[in-house]
Design a protein around this motif. Structure first.
Motif, mmCIF file in Angstrom:
data_model
loop_
_atom_site.group_PDB
_atom_site.id
_atom_site.type_symbol
_atom_site.label_atom_id
_atom_site.label_comp_id
_atom_site.label_asym_id
_atom_site.label_seq_id
_atom_site.Cartn_x
_atom_site.Cartn_y
_atom_site.Cartn_z
ATOM 1 N N ASN A 1 0.825 -1.208 0.000
ATOM 2 C CA ASN A 1 0.000 0.000 0.000
ATOM 3 C C ASN A 1 0.859 1.258 0.000
ATOM 4 O O ASN A 1 0.492 2.278 -0.580
ATOM 5 C CB ASN A 1 -0.983 0.000 1.178
ATOM 6 C CG ASN A 1 -0.303 -0.171 2.525
ATOM 7 O OD1 ASN A 1 0.920 -0.093 2.646
ATOM 8 N ND2 ASN A 1 -1.097 -0.394 3.559
ATOM 9 N N ALA A 2 2.052 1.184 0.620
ATOM 10 C CA ALA A 2 2.956 2.333 0.598
ATOM 11 C C ALA A 2 3.475 2.594 -0.814
ATOM 12 O O ALA A 2 3.537 3.740 -1.269
ATOM 13 C CB ALA A 2 4.130 2.093 1.547
ATOM 14 N N GLY A 3 3.835 1.525 -1.528
ATOM 15 C CA GLY A 3 4.301 1.675 -2.907
ATOM 16 C C GLY A 3 3.226 2.212 -3.814
ATOM 17 O O GLY A 3 3.478 3.035 -4.704
ATOM 18 N N THR A 4 1.990 1.756 -3.602
ATOM 19 C CA THR A 4 0.857 2.232 -4.400
ATOM 20 C C THR A 4 0.631 3.722 -4.175
ATOM 21 O O THR A 4 0.456 4.486 -5.133
ATOM 22 C CB THR A 4 -0.414 1.446 -4.033
ATOM 23 O OG1 THR A 4 -0.213 0.062 -4.332
ATOM 24 C CG2 THR A 4 -1.612 1.964 -4.801
ATOM 25 N N ALA B 1 -1.561 5.393 11.349
ATOM 26 C CA ALA B 1 -1.953 3.990 11.432
ATOM 27 C C ALA B 1 -1.387 3.161 10.292
ATOM 28 O O ALA B 1 -1.204 1.955 10.427
ATOM 29 C CB ALA B 1 -3.481 3.873 11.460
ATOM 30 N N SER B 2 -1.126 3.787 9.161
ATOM 31 C CA SER B 2 -0.554 3.055 8.022
ATOM 32 C C SER B 2 0.281 4.018 7.188
ATOM 33 O O SER B 2 0.025 5.232 7.191
ATOM 34 C CB SER B 2 -1.663 2.440 7.158
ATOM 35 O OG SER B 2 -2.422 3.443 6.521
ATOM 36 N N ALA C 1 -9.963 -5.524 10.326
ATOM 37 C CA ALA C 1 -9.914 -4.433 11.302
ATOM 38 C C ALA C 1 -8.503 -3.847 11.386
ATOM 39 O O ALA C 1 -8.333 -2.631 11.506
ATOM 40 C CB ALA C 1 -10.352 -4.938 12.665
ATOM 41 N N SER C 2 -7.499 -4.712 11.292
ATOM 42 C CA SER C 2 -6.116 -4.241 11.407
ATOM 43 C C SER C 2 -5.691 -3.434 10.184
ATOM 44 O O SER C 2 -5.001 -2.421 10.313
ATOM 45 C CB SER C 2 -5.174 -5.441 11.585
ATOM 46 O OG SER C 2 -5.505 -6.158 12.752
ATOM 47 N N VAL C 3 -6.096 -3.880 9.005
ATOM 48 C CA VAL C 3 -5.707 -3.197 7.769
ATOM 49 C C VAL C 3 -6.462 -1.886 7.600
ATOM 50 O O VAL C 3 -5.897 -0.869 7.203
ATOM 51 C CB VAL C 3 -5.941 -4.110 6.548
ATOM 52 C CG1 VAL C 3 -5.715 -3.344 5.242
ATOM 53 C CG2 VAL C 3 -5.019 -5.321 6.607
ATOM 54 N N SER D 1 1.482 -1.491 15.015
ATOM 55 C CA SER D 1 1.315 -1.836 13.598
ATOM 56 C C SER D 1 0.256 -2.899 13.401
ATOM 57 O O SER D 1 -0.025 -3.713 14.304
ATOM 58 C CB SER D 1 2.646 -2.333 13.018
ATOM 59 O OG SER D 1 2.932 -3.632 13.498
ATOM 60 N N ASN D 2 -0.361 -2.892 12.207
ATOM 61 C CA ASN D 2 -1.403 -3.888 11.928
ATOM 62 C C ASN D 2 -0.833 -5.304 11.925
ATOM 63 O O ASN D 2 -1.517 -6.261 12.302
ATOM 64 C CB ASN D 2 -2.123 -3.575 10.613
ATOM 65 C CG ASN D 2 -1.198 -3.470 9.417
ATOM 66 O OD1 ASN D 2 -0.082 -4.000 9.411
ATOM 67 N ND2 ASN D 2 -1.654 -2.791 8.367
ATOM 68 N N ALA D 3 0.423 -5.459 11.516
ATOM 69 C CA ALA D 3 1.033 -6.791 11.515
ATOM 70 C C ALA D 3 1.140 -7.340 12.929
ATOM 71 O O ALA D 3 0.871 -8.525 13.184
ATOM 72 C CB ALA D 3 2.410 -6.724 10.867
#
Length: 618
Positions: free
Chosen positions: A107-110, A575-576, A565-567, A532-534
């Motif tokens: 998602n960061a690359g996108t 958060a991301s 929920a995490s993503v 982090s979500n991970a």
């Protein structure tokens, strides 16, 4: 068990504190579990051989290849351009493109790829960038919930299922979840993002002042002095080295590049090979050479050597500039500023030694507001001059490292990574499709398919070199996962998971699986606000699967609730990565995320609690 919980709480506290990098915190936790004897040394390092860690490294390489070849950028630009100036169509396409890319890239690359594209298109259409950038960041996370490789939490869920003896996930098993997230999110964000327009101010894109090779070419008006000449079999200069011809002294022109038609064709080969002209270059009968200089000098050179000047007038040059603009995939241009202490001061350009030592040409000089391009080889270099240099990116980087009294503007290696290898886009696409097919039809296990695709991307030239491929791997993330995975082993060994499972069942278990599902969704959502979500999924997934086993129901809806929920933690810019990436360019405040993201999170919670048991029955 008590020691495990203490280490877990201290680790969570360090994550929330944020003063230490996440991978360092994870390593501290891992060492603490090992020193206290909770984990054996073998159990502690087992995470570094976990399939998730290997797949993550491979996915970073694949994502980097998709970006490096320009495949994602080309497709995205074409799709978004089709919206023209229609705001609803551009908004819809932005959401769809971001979700589609997010299902195959990080998602960061996108977000990094689409940020300048969306910003530019909204500016050209005179639309509010603030209304588009935050939804685009959210959509990149939605896309991660569409495929097995879209986001690390899904990889973790798949790994936990397989470790517990359940069937692993197919490539598109979670696609219905991502589709619902995109559908609901697009409708909500289109109607709610209007509030982001309030108090909008004109802002720059925030992308810095570094000049691309194309911008340098335009600034120095290089195209106005750039000509193409076709070699002829009858020319007297064929088969001779450039050092023997002395073309620069005789005609006051410089040969920059030589392009030769390649024998190989198709996606796996360049149809045209272009190389920097040096003293040992030999001209062949089918070459096209690119020369710079005054038109009269170029015309005289072509006439006296029985060559064909492909552009017969200066007007024609200006009209055709876009048609034969120089490519910068292997050979680049950059600016180098001469310091007052430099030994180059008062030396003519031809005596700089750049060509002999680094195989680099000096194309022009910027002196204050003046640009010197003609007969530049005889011009004396002065302190403060900006030299427009040309060479392979490797040689420019070498010059930057070795010449202490010369400053190359920007970082050549980074500029090289921004120049896409467009002739390899079809290759990257073919490898990506093959990888998806191998996973989808179970021809290979996911980890083998991903690693094979990553290796093929390197071998078939989707990167300039192996170092460029390694540079795409976010080692901080890889080490973080490898160090955090044993935390689940420690909790399992000490009975921490069993205790937590019983607490969940005693609290909400009596109200049925839907209530337990809602509690897991809410718990993961709250925890991801701080860590982090991970990490959330690593901690919650084993508890969710144990709870499902104790209740005698399927663990799939519980696990997907935790992952979703995490993503989809949207109420915070931190958060991301995509959320934080668009904060500055969009001019958002923390409260903007709360106003838009928090209601959407609550809507998602209600929708998922109702939809997940229907799609994946208990």
């Amino acid at each position: 068990m008590a020691i495990t919980f203490v280490i877990l709480f201290i680790t969570a506290g360090l994550f929330i504190w944020g003063k230490l990098r996440s991978d360092v915190v994870a390593l501290i936790a891992l060492l603490s579990l090992t020193i206290t004897g909770i984990l054996s040394p073998g159990e502690a390092i087992a995470g570094f051989s976990n399939p998730i860690v290997l797949m993550l490294a491979g996915l970073f390489v694949i994502s980097g290849a998709i970006s490096q070849t320009g495949l994602a950028k080309t497709l995205s630009t074409k799709l978004l351009n089709s919206a023209k100036k229609n705001e609803l169509r551009l908004f819809t396409l932005t959401m769809v493109v971001a979700a589609a890319l997010g299902s195959f890239m990080s998602n960061a690359g996108t977000a990094a790829l689409l940020l300048p594209i969306v910003f530019s298109m909204t500016r050209e259409a005179d639309l509010s960038a603030r209304r588009f950038l935050m939804p685009m960041a959210f959509a990149s996370s939605m896309g991660g919930m569409m495929t097995l490789i879209g986001t690390p939490p899904i990889l973790i869920v798949n790994n936990v299922l397989m470790e517990k003896g359940y069937s692993g996930l197919g490539f598109f098993t979670v696609f219905p979840i991502g589709f619902i997230l995109l559908l609901v999110g697009s409708f909500f964000l289109w109607n709610s993002s209007n509030i982001l327009r309030k108090n909008e101010k004109k802002r720059s894109s925030g992308f810095g002042d570094a000049k691309s090779p194309t911008e340098l070419m335009r600034e120095y008006q290089l195209a106005e002095n750039l000509f193409r000449i076709k070699m002829n079999p009858s020319s007297p200069i064929l088969g001779q080295k450039l050092r023997e011809l002395n073309i620069t002294r005789k005609y006051n022109i410089s040969i920059l590049e030589v392009r030769t038609q390649s024998q190989g064709t198709g996606a796996f080969f360049k149809s045209v090979q272009h190389k920097l002209a040096d003293a040992d270059t030999v001209l062949n009968g089918d070459d096209i050479i690119y020369v710079t200089g005054a038109f009269a000098d170029v015309e005289r050179f072509a006439s006296e050597n029985a060559l064909t000047l492909m552009d017969t007038t200066q007007t024609e040059i200006n009209k055709k500039t876009a048609a034969f603009a120089m490519k910068f995939d292997d050979i680049g241009i950059a600016e180098a500023v001469v310091l007052s202490s430099s030994k180059l001061v008062n030396k003519p350009v031809k005596e700089s030694g750049f060509r002999n030592r680094y195989n680099i040409n000096i194309l022009g000089i910027k002196r204050k507001s003046e640009y010197l391009l003609n007969k530049v080889q005889d011009e004396k270099i002065q302190a403060g001059d900006s030299l427009l240099i040309q060479g392979t990116w490797l040689h420019i980087d070498e010059l930057d490292n070795e010449e202490s009294d010369l400053v190359v503007v920007g970082k050549p290696s980074e500029e090289a990574s921004k120049v896409t290898l467009e002739h390899k886009a079809a290759t990257a696409a073919a490898i990506l499709v093959a990888m998806v097919a191998a996973i989808l039809f179970k021809l290979l296990t996911p980890v083998v398919a991903i690693l094979a695709a990553a290796v093929l991307m390197i071998l078939l030239g989707c990167f300039r070199n192996v170092e460029a491929a390694y540079n795409t791997i976010r080692w901080q993330t890889v080490v973080f996962f490898a160090a955090m995975i044993p935390m689940a082993t420690a909790m399992d060994k000490t009975g921490a998971f069993d205790l937590t499972t019983q607490m969940v069942l005693n609290t909400v278990g009596q109200y049925g699986p839907h209530a337990v599902l809602a509690s897991f969704y809410f718990g993961a959502l709250v925890l991801t606000m701080f860590i982090s979500n991970a990490t959330s999924v690593i901690l919650f997934a084993p508890i969710a699967i144990q709870t499902a086993q104790d209740m005698g129901v399927s663990p799939y809806p519980f696990l997907f609730a935790v992952a979703t929920a995490s993503v989809m933690c949207l109420a915070s810019p931190y958060a991301s990565p995509p959320n934080s990436m668009v904060m500055s360019p969009g001019g958002y405040s923390f409260m903007d995320y709360v106003k838009v993201g928090l209601p959407l999170q609550l809507i998602y919670m209600i929708v998922m609690v109702l939809a997940l048991p229907i799609i994946y029955p208990f």
